[in-house]
Design an enzyme around this catalytic site. Sequence first.
Site, PDB file in Angstrom:
ATOM      1  N   ILE A 171       0.867  -1.185   0.000  1.00  0.00           N
ATOM      2  CA  ILE A 171       0.000   0.000   0.000  1.00  0.00           C
ATOM      3  C   ILE A 171       0.905   1.237   0.000  1.00  0.00           C
ATOM      4  CG2 ILE A 171      -1.879   1.216   1.168  1.00  0.00           C
ATOM      5  CD1 ILE A 171      -2.683  -1.523   0.015  1.00  0.00           C
ATOM      6  N   HIS A 172       1.270   1.661  -1.206  1.00  0.00           N
ATOM      7  CA  HIS A 172       2.091   2.860  -1.365  1.00  0.00           C
ATOM      8  C   HIS A 172       1.162   4.060  -1.519  1.00  0.00           C
ATOM      9  CE1 HIS A 172       1.331   2.567  -5.726  1.00  0.00           C
ATOM     10  NE2 HIS A 172       1.523   1.273  -5.549  1.00  0.00           N
ATOM     11  N   SER A 173       1.670   5.192  -1.973  1.00  0.00           N
ATOM     12  CA  SER A 173       0.887   6.434  -1.933  1.00  0.00           C
ATOM     13  C   SER A 173      -0.421   6.389  -2.725  1.00  0.00           C
ATOM     14  CB  SER A 173       1.731   7.624  -2.386  1.00  0.00           C
ATOM     15  OG  SER A 173       2.216   7.414  -3.688  1.00  0.00           O
ATOM     16  N   PRO A 224      -2.475   3.687  -3.733  1.00  0.00           N
ATOM     17  CA  PRO A 224      -3.549   2.916  -3.087  1.00  0.00           C
ATOM     18  C   PRO A 224      -3.921   3.455  -1.700  1.00  0.00           C
ATOM     19  CG  PRO A 224      -1.590   1.543  -3.407  1.00  0.00           C
ATOM     20  CD  PRO A 224      -1.327   2.851  -4.082  1.00  0.00           C
ATOM     21  N   ALA A 225      -2.961   4.028  -0.990  1.00  0.00           N
ATOM     22  CA  ALA A 225      -3.288   4.619   0.314  1.00  0.00           C
ATOM     23  C   ALA A 225      -4.247   5.790   0.123  1.00  0.00           C
ATOM     24  CB  ALA A 225      -2.020   5.081   1.031  1.00  0.00           C
TER      25      ALA A 225
END
Length: 85
Positions: free
Chosen positions: A13-15, A17-18
Amino acid sequence: MQKEFSVQNPLGIHSRPAGALMKKAKLFPCDITVTKGDKTVNGKSIVGLLSLEMRYGDKVTVNTSGEQEEEALNELGQMLESVLE
């Protein structure tokens, strides 16, 4: 309500999808927290979500409390267990 989910995005969960998770969480009036290990953050905070450093295969627990809690839990869980781009 509370349920454990497994992160299925190969990149974690990088930027991006976050941000998608945060936007979805903000659509619900209930309180939402996400827990990984011993750290719990506000599910409506991108900084909080990124601070969990969720990687592929990690187990995270989503807690919802209040109006539309079940719907929020189900939708966020589906997002965590899908391949978000």
